[in-house]
Write a protein that holds these residues in place. Structure first.
Motif, short mmCIF file in Angstrom:
data_model
loop_
_atom_site.label_atom_id
_atom_site.label_comp_id
_atom_site.label_asym_id
_atom_site.label_seq_id
_atom_site.Cartn_x
_atom_site.Cartn_y
_atom_site.Cartn_z
N ALA A 231 0.84 -1.20 0.00
CA ALA A 231 0.00 0.00 0.00
C ALA A 231 0.87 1.25 0.00
O ALA A 231 1.97 1.27 0.55
CB ALA A 231 -0.90 -0.01 1.23
N LYS A 232 0.37 2.32 -0.63
CA LYS A 232 1.05 3.62 -0.63
C LYS A 232 -0.01 4.72 -0.69
O LYS A 232 -1.16 4.47 -1.05
CB LYS A 232 2.02 3.72 -1.79
N ALA A 233 0.41 5.93 -0.30
CA ALA A 233 -0.55 7.04 -0.26
C ALA A 233 0.15 8.37 -0.46
O ALA A 233 1.36 8.50 -0.21
CB ALA A 233 -1.29 7.04 1.08
N TYR A 234 -0.63 9.37 -0.88
CA TYR A 234 -0.17 10.74 -0.98
C TYR A 234 -1.18 11.59 -0.22
O TYR A 234 -2.39 11.45 -0.41
CB TYR A 234 -0.10 11.21 -2.44
N ALA A 235 -0.69 12.46 0.66
CA ALA A 235 -1.58 13.27 1.50
C ALA A 235 -1.35 14.76 1.25
O ALA A 235 -0.21 15.19 1.04
CB ALA A 235 -1.35 12.95 2.96
N LEU A 236 -2.42 15.52 1.30
CA LEU A 236 -2.36 16.97 1.19
C LEU A 236 -3.34 17.56 2.21
O LEU A 236 -4.52 17.20 2.21
CB LEU A 236 -2.74 17.43 -0.21
N PHE A 237 -2.82 18.44 3.09
CA PHE A 237 -3.63 19.05 4.14
C PHE A 237 -3.56 20.56 4.04
O PHE A 237 -2.51 21.13 3.78
CB PHE A 237 -3.13 18.61 5.53
N ASP A 238 -4.71 21.22 4.25
CA ASP A 238 -4.82 22.67 4.32
C ASP A 238 -4.97 23.04 5.78
O ASP A 238 -5.87 22.53 6.46
CB ASP A 238 -6.03 23.15 3.52
N LEU A 239 -4.09 23.90 6.27
CA LEU A 239 -4.02 24.19 7.69
C LEU A 239 -4.57 25.58 8.00
O LEU A 239 -4.33 26.53 7.26
CB LEU A 239 -2.56 24.10 8.14
N ARG A 240 -5.27 25.68 9.12
CA ARG A 240 -5.81 26.94 9.61
C ARG A 240 -5.55 27.02 11.10
O ARG A 240 -5.19 26.03 11.72
CB ARG A 240 -7.31 27.02 9.35
N ASP A 241 -5.78 28.17 11.68
CA ASP A 241 -5.61 28.34 13.11
C ASP A 241 -6.61 27.46 13.85
O ASP A 241 -7.80 27.66 13.77
CB ASP A 241 -5.82 29.80 13.49
N GLY A 242 -6.10 26.44 14.53
CA GLY A 242 -6.96 25.56 15.32
C GLY A 242 -7.73 24.52 14.55
O GLY A 242 -8.57 23.84 15.12
N ALA A 243 -7.46 24.36 13.25
CA ALA A 243 -8.22 23.40 12.45
C ALA A 243 -7.44 23.00 11.20
O ALA A 243 -6.46 23.64 10.84
CB ALA A 243 -9.57 23.99 12.05
N PHE A 244 -7.91 21.95 10.54
CA PHE A 244 -7.31 21.52 9.29
C PHE A 244 -8.31 20.70 8.48
O PHE A 244 -9.28 20.16 9.01
CB PHE A 244 -6.03 20.71 9.52
N ASP A 245 -8.08 20.63 7.18
CA ASP A 245 -8.82 19.78 6.26
C ASP A 245 -7.78 19.03 5.43
O ASP A 245 -6.78 19.62 5.02
CB ASP A 245 -9.70 20.61 5.31
N GLY A 246 -8.00 17.75 5.21
CA GLY A 246 -7.02 17.00 4.45
C GLY A 246 -7.59 15.82 3.72
O GLY A 246 -8.69 15.37 4.00
N ARG A 247 -6.80 15.36 2.75
CA ARG A 247 -7.15 14.19 1.95
C ARG A 247 -5.93 13.30 1.85
O ARG A 247 -4.83 13.78 1.57
CB ARG A 247 -7.61 14.61 0.56
N ILE A 248 -6.12 12.00 2.08
CA ILE A 248 -5.06 11.02 1.93
C ILE A 248 -5.51 10.05 0.84
O ILE A 248 -6.40 9.22 1.06
CB ILE A 248 -4.78 10.29 3.26
N ALA A 249 -4.92 10.19 -0.37
CA ALA A 249 -5.26 9.33 -1.50
C ALA A 249 -4.44 8.05 -1.38
O ALA A 249 -3.21 8.09 -1.35
CB ALA A 249 -4.96 10.05 -2.81
N MET A 250 -5.12 6.90 -1.31
CA MET A 250 -4.46 5.64 -1.01
C MET A 250 -4.64 4.64 -2.16
O MET A 250 -5.71 4.55 -2.76
CB MET A 250 -5.06 5.03 0.26
N ASN A 251 -3.58 3.89 -2.41
CA ASN A 251 -3.62 2.75 -3.33
C ASN A 251 -3.23 1.54 -2.50
O ASN A 251 -2.14 1.50 -1.94
CB ASN A 251 -2.64 2.95 -4.49
N MET A 252 -4.12 0.58 -2.43
CA MET A 252 -3.92 -0.55 -1.52
C MET A 252 -3.06 -1.66 -2.13
O MET A 252 -3.12 -2.81 -1.72
CB MET A 252 -5.26 -1.09 -1.04
N GLY A 253 -2.26 -1.33 -3.12
CA GLY A 253 -1.26 -2.26 -3.64
C GLY A 253 -1.85 -3.44 -4.36
O GLY A 253 -2.59 -3.29 -5.32
N GLY A 254 -1.51 -4.65 -3.91
CA GLY A 254 -1.92 -5.89 -4.56
C GLY A 254 -3.41 -6.04 -4.73
O GLY A 254 -3.88 -6.82 -5.55
#
Length: 145
Positions: free
Chosen positions: A99-122
């Motif tokens: 498995a592998k993944a790429y993550a991107l998060f947007d950060l704010r004061d006291g909070a965040f939003d993010g996405r982790i795109a995952m490929n489960m390999g085999g």
């Protein structure tokens, strides 16, 4: 909160960016993180929420993978990068067809939003964990026995 989630979150730590300055870290503490899974061509799957203790390590760090039975939660994080309000990183489990993944998060004061795109390999399966987190206070400490 489970000991595993606390240990993972504490060891991974977090740095975020306030709305007015890109140089100040988000305060460490307890965060309520709502998460869900998105699969291609399928309605978003219900996720859940977790209370996680995030600590400020004074640098860029990763956010934990929270979805159940996910092998990526135990795999090493690489290529950590911060660019203004964004934090990105990759997760790669060892071995062939892992498995592998790429993550991107947007950060704010006291909070965040993010996405982790995952490929489960085999399994030839892709999905995305979507996270929305907000600080809810200080971390609880467990007395040593």
């Amino acid at each position: 909160m489970s000991t595993t989630r606390c240990a993972i979150a504490t060891s991974l730590a977090i740095l975020a960016t306030p709305a007015l300055s890109v140089d100040e870290p988000l305060r460490g503490g307890a965060y309520e993180i709502a998460y869900s899974l998105e699969l291609p061509h399928v309605q978003p799957m219900p996720g859940g929420s977790a209370k996680v203790c995030l600590t400020d390590a004074g640098g860029v760090s990763a956010f934990p993978v929270l979805s159940a039975n996910n092998p990526l939660a135990r795999c090493p994080v690489t290529k950590l990068r911060r660019d203004g309000r964004e934090v990105s990183f990759e997760i790669a489990c060892p071995g062939p067809n892992a498995a592998k993944a790429y993550a991107l998060f947007d950060l704010r004061d006291g909070a965040f939003d993010g996405r982790i795109a995952m490929n489960m390999g085999g399994k030839n399966m892709t999905m995305t964990e979507v996270q929305h987190g907000a600080r809810i206070g200080d971390c609880e400490t467990t007395p040593t026995q």
